[in-house]
Design a protein around this motif. Sequence first.
Motif, mmCIF file in Angstrom:
data_model
loop_
_atom_site.group_PDB
_atom_site.id
_atom_site.type_symbol
_atom_site.label_atom_id
_atom_site.label_comp_id
_atom_site.label_asym_id
_atom_site.label_seq_id
_atom_site.Cartn_x
_atom_site.Cartn_y
_atom_site.Cartn_z
ATOM 1 N N PRO A 84 0.689 -1.183 0.068
ATOM 2 C CA PRO A 84 0.041 0.059 -0.030
ATOM 3 C C PRO A 84 0.735 1.295 0.009
ATOM 4 C CG PRO A 84 -0.743 -1.632 1.734
ATOM 5 C CD PRO A 84 0.509 -2.128 1.230
ATOM 6 N N LEU A 85 0.161 2.381 -0.699
ATOM 7 C CA LEU A 85 0.691 3.769 -0.629
ATOM 8 C C LEU A 85 0.566 4.321 0.823
ATOM 9 C CD1 LEU A 85 -0.250 4.749 -4.098
ATOM 10 C CD2 LEU A 85 2.213 4.492 -3.285
ATOM 11 N N ARG A 86 -0.709 3.952 1.263
ATOM 12 C CA ARG A 86 -1.083 4.835 2.714
ATOM 13 C C ARG A 86 -2.207 3.769 2.956
ATOM 14 N NH1 ARG A 86 -5.817 7.884 1.104
ATOM 15 N NH2 ARG A 86 -5.833 8.079 -1.295
ATOM 16 N N TYR A 87 -2.989 4.608 3.954
ATOM 17 C CA TYR A 87 -4.145 3.623 4.607
ATOM 18 C C TYR A 87 -5.208 4.574 4.991
ATOM 19 C CZ TYR A 87 -0.385 0.076 5.144
ATOM 20 O OH TYR A 87 0.570 -0.566 4.954
ATOM 21 N N GLU A 88 -6.369 4.402 4.839
ATOM 22 C CA GLU A 88 -7.542 5.099 5.470
ATOM 23 C C GLU A 88 -8.015 4.369 6.522
ATOM 24 O OE1 GLU A 88 -10.322 5.346 2.208
ATOM 25 O OE2 GLU A 88 -9.210 6.967 1.117
ATOM 26 N N ASP A 89 -8.343 5.338 7.517
ATOM 27 C CA ASP A 89 -9.073 4.683 8.852
ATOM 28 C C ASP A 89 -10.498 4.577 8.753
ATOM 29 O OD1 ASP A 89 -9.694 3.883 11.389
ATOM 30 O OD2 ASP A 89 -8.736 5.708 12.405
ATOM 31 N N GLU A 90 -11.109 3.644 8.750
ATOM 32 C CA GLU A 90 -12.448 3.443 8.612
ATOM 33 C C GLU A 90 -12.890 2.536 9.796
ATOM 34 O OE1 GLU A 90 -13.412 1.691 4.783
ATOM 35 O OE2 GLU A 90 -12.975 3.498 3.658
ATOM 36 N N LEU A 95 -7.016 -1.001 9.565
ATOM 37 C CA LEU A 95 -7.107 0.069 8.674
ATOM 38 C C LEU A 95 -7.077 -0.377 7.220
ATOM 39 C CD1 LEU A 95 -3.919 1.669 10.092
ATOM 40 C CD2 LEU A 95 -6.171 2.212 10.677
ATOM 41 N N THR A 96 -7.470 0.633 6.343
ATOM 42 C CA THR A 96 -7.897 0.084 5.150
ATOM 43 C C THR A 96 -6.803 0.489 3.813
ATOM 44 O OG1 THR A 96 -10.451 0.321 5.453
ATOM 45 C CG2 THR A 96 -9.550 0.355 2.979
ATOM 46 N N PRO A 97 -6.221 -0.484 3.356
ATOM 47 C CA PRO A 97 -5.083 -0.120 2.544
ATOM 48 C C PRO A 97 -5.300 0.718 1.029
ATOM 49 C CG PRO A 97 -5.579 -2.300 2.286
ATOM 50 C CD PRO A 97 -6.381 -1.863 3.317
ATOM 51 N N VAL A 98 -4.653 1.682 0.784
ATOM 52 C CA VAL A 98 -4.918 2.191 -0.472
ATOM 53 C C VAL A 98 -3.527 1.984 -1.436
ATOM 54 C CG1 VAL A 98 -5.251 4.373 -1.764
ATOM 55 C CG2 VAL A 98 -6.106 3.949 0.641
ATOM 56 N N TYR A 99 -3.712 1.175 -2.512
ATOM 57 C CA TYR A 99 -2.796 0.654 -3.519
ATOM 58 C C TYR A 99 -2.466 1.649 -4.355
ATOM 59 C CZ TYR A 99 -3.439 -3.701 -0.637
ATOM 60 O OH TYR A 99 -3.381 -4.785 0.375
ATOM 61 N N PRO A 100 -1.109 1.443 -5.156
ATOM 62 C CA PRO A 100 -0.978 1.960 -6.449
ATOM 63 C C PRO A 100 -1.937 1.353 -7.445
ATOM 64 C CG PRO A 100 1.207 1.296 -5.256
ATOM 65 C CD PRO A 100 0.104 0.656 -4.278
ATOM 66 N N ALA A 101 -2.290 2.220 -8.364
ATOM 67 C CA ALA A 101 -3.569 1.847 -9.332
ATOM 68 C C ALA A 101 -3.253 2.291 -10.530
ATOM 69 C CB ALA A 101 -4.967 2.164 -8.699
ATOM 70 N N THR A 102 -4.126 2.033 -11.427
ATOM 71 C CA THR A 102 -4.213 2.252 -12.830
ATOM 72 C C THR A 102 -5.787 2.605 -13.079
ATOM 73 O OG1 THR A 102 -3.174 2.224 -15.029
ATOM 74 C CG2 THR A 102 -4.026 0.180 -13.899
ATOM 75 N N ASP A 116 4.922 -12.157 8.812
ATOM 76 C CA ASP A 116 4.053 -11.058 9.954
ATOM 77 C C ASP A 116 4.279 -9.515 9.124
ATOM 78 O OD1 ASP A 116 3.838 -13.432 11.306
ATOM 79 O OD2 ASP A 116 5.116 -12.679 12.941
ATOM 80 N N SER A 117 5.147 -9.427 8.684
ATOM 81 C CA SER A 117 5.493 -8.042 8.086
ATOM 82 C C SER A 117 4.431 -7.920 7.067
ATOM 83 C CB SER A 117 7.010 -7.972 7.797
ATOM 84 O OG SER A 117 7.668 -8.140 8.809
ATOM 85 N N PRO A 125 -3.153 -3.638 8.381
ATOM 86 C CA PRO A 125 -2.717 -3.460 9.653
ATOM 87 C C PRO A 125 -3.843 -3.222 10.531
ATOM 88 C CG PRO A 125 -2.674 -1.550 8.197
ATOM 89 C CD PRO A 125 -2.931 -2.705 7.347
ATOM 90 N N PRO A 126 -3.718 -3.801 11.980
ATOM 91 C CA PRO A 126 -4.849 -3.488 12.993
ATOM 92 C C PRO A 126 -4.958 -2.111 13.180
ATOM 93 C CG PRO A 126 -2.679 -4.162 14.152
ATOM 94 C CD PRO A 126 -2.653 -4.439 12.521
ATOM 95 N N LYS A 127 -6.198 -1.888 13.839
ATOM 96 C CA LYS A 127 -6.587 -0.126 13.867
ATOM 97 C C LYS A 127 -5.869 0.430 14.760
ATOM 98 C CE LYS A 127 -10.251 -1.410 17.174
ATOM 99 N NZ LYS A 127 -11.780 -1.154 17.491
#
Length: 682
Positions: free
Chosen positions: A34-40, A138-145, A185-186, A193-195
């Motif tokens: 992921p590039l980043r994460y969103e907290d939902e 946490l919600t992953p945000v991936y590189p996309a196209t 695990d990594s 990732p957990p909240k």
Amino acid sequence: MPTAFAKKESLAAIDKKFASLGLLEDFDFVLHLPLRYEDETAVHRIGSLYPGQMAQVEGIVRKSEVQIRGRRQLVATIEDESGQLSLRWLHFYPSQIKAVEEGRLIRVRGEVRGGSFWGFEMVHPKVSRAGAPLSDRLTPVYPATEGLNQPQIRKAVNAALARVRLDDTLPEAIQKKYHLAPFADSIRLLHNPPKDADTQSLIEKTHPAWERVKFDELLAQQLAMSVARATRQNKKAYAMKGKGSGLVTRLLAQVGFALTPAQEKVSREILTDMKRSYPMQRLLQGDVGSGKTVVAAIAAAHAIDQGFQVAIMAPTEILAEQHYRKLSAWFEPLGIATGWLAGSLTPKKKQQAAALVADGVTQLVVGTQALIQQHVTFAKLGLMVVDEQHRFGVGQRLSLARKGEQETIAPHQLSMSATPIPRTLAMTFFADLDVSVIDALPPGRTPVVTKLFADSRRSELLAHVHDVILQGRQVYWVCPLVEESEALQLQTATDTFDRLQQELSGLRIGLLHGRLPTQEKTAVMTAFHRHELDLLVATTVIEVGVDVPNASLMIIEHAERFGLAQLHQLRGRVGRGQNESLCVLLYMAPLSSVATARLKAMYETQDGFEIARRDLEQRGPGEFLGLRQSGMALLRFADIDEDAPIAEQARDTAQDLQSVYPEAAAAHLQRWARQRADLLRM
């Protein structure tokens, strides 16, 4: 209902989108991090929001309408017990209008903006059903196209994670030595990732999970370099051990100057390599004006004296032609047939030049990328020299290397660069090369004084130019563009040429840029060499290789627009004679912080290694490796400068792994370096 054929066609289209991201096999998806994460994981109260926050709120739609404010936009207001929040969409569909109908209870997520008189708002927020179960991760945000949405990518990644075995390729002893988190695990934590995970360390890639991924990537890169070196040493090359006819000695007498101790040292290193039966792969580093060309000529003379051909390739026709003129002046009087091959030659002349190379008549050929065209073949290529090697793409360098390969025999290769390689880069991407450094300038080179001039002092500068030329010296005036660009609004070479002809009337001024026909470029450069011109207005075509000792003043227009390495190269065009030399960096205020740092570096140091280190910090390693042109990624996760300590650990581990745990080394390399083996031939 869609037919089975339509579904299959749709899946094929999605697979094509994944392939465009390099996602072909399960492990490609596993390493698509992921590039980043969103907290939902939580719903925030509207009254607790603050600007810049990524938040999720629930509320009742109190107002919803399509407004015309210069353009159509969908505007809505939602409310909870703590306050109200505005929502706005500049691009929207009928389904979105329906989703925010008045009276609906909805959940929205987005970035909070505003906070002034009009209150907070979200622009283009994500809308979902209120009351739905909250995520516990946490919600992953991936590189996309284009054509792939985040739910599709998440589904594919999770499916791949369910199928693969995430065995650890590192022995437990190594994991303990460097306090590394387990690989499985990594990977699982980075994807889900957990909240309560440390979001900041995940985004900044300092989390232990990221440290493990970066270590593994750098270790694979070190192992790949080691394999490349071993592979090269298993190949055969012509061992040039014979004494020959003394061509090297005669060449040194012909050039008319004595080598510096640094040049003698690197020449010995290169000739020793060429006597071995496996291909030399040596990088010759030397700052601007350190005398790399004569060292390359010594290597060429040794190869020719043993009965082999030599090819020298340069990135621009001006530099290649300068090499040709200099080398042919040295070699032709010694009875060595030299040749010239470039794109500007007529088809007939190209064919004739190529035929002489193929027949072995031409012993030393100099050229541009024309040397790697399909129709060019060699009778017995023993040495290839690539000047300013970082300016060629990887594919171009491979093409020339393959020209000399005859079944199992490959030519020796000498790469040259006036851009010193910073330590971290040498430790990683050049770890499989032998490096020679010319660490001293030849006698007679005068230090170049560097001054910063604001454009407002232009008249003062023009007076100085006039004085310099009246003293019998010559001037370069370099501009970044040939034609006017409304976007950049820079002074152009053609406009500068016209303006200087008026401001410095009576002086002989020439114009040189890349769009001139080759014959005109040659004529202008020859006139400047012969002092038939006083001032040369040019673009960066004169950046490397141009050598006019009488030129003592370099003016770089809009210096803030150039890279550090480029500025250093341009500055190196002066200071080649006995006169005191000056480089003026002419800039347009105000300067950005990056431009200020760049010009400050030029003012503070002439040390090519320090310049290169700062340039690496600012622009990354692509320029050094010639990978930028190819569009190929360098390191996906590790940062070559910030992660230098991890790179050192990876280098040490690579040696241990190969000697003590060879099976683990092979497994690790297989996991990380698939489909990139050809890059190891750089």
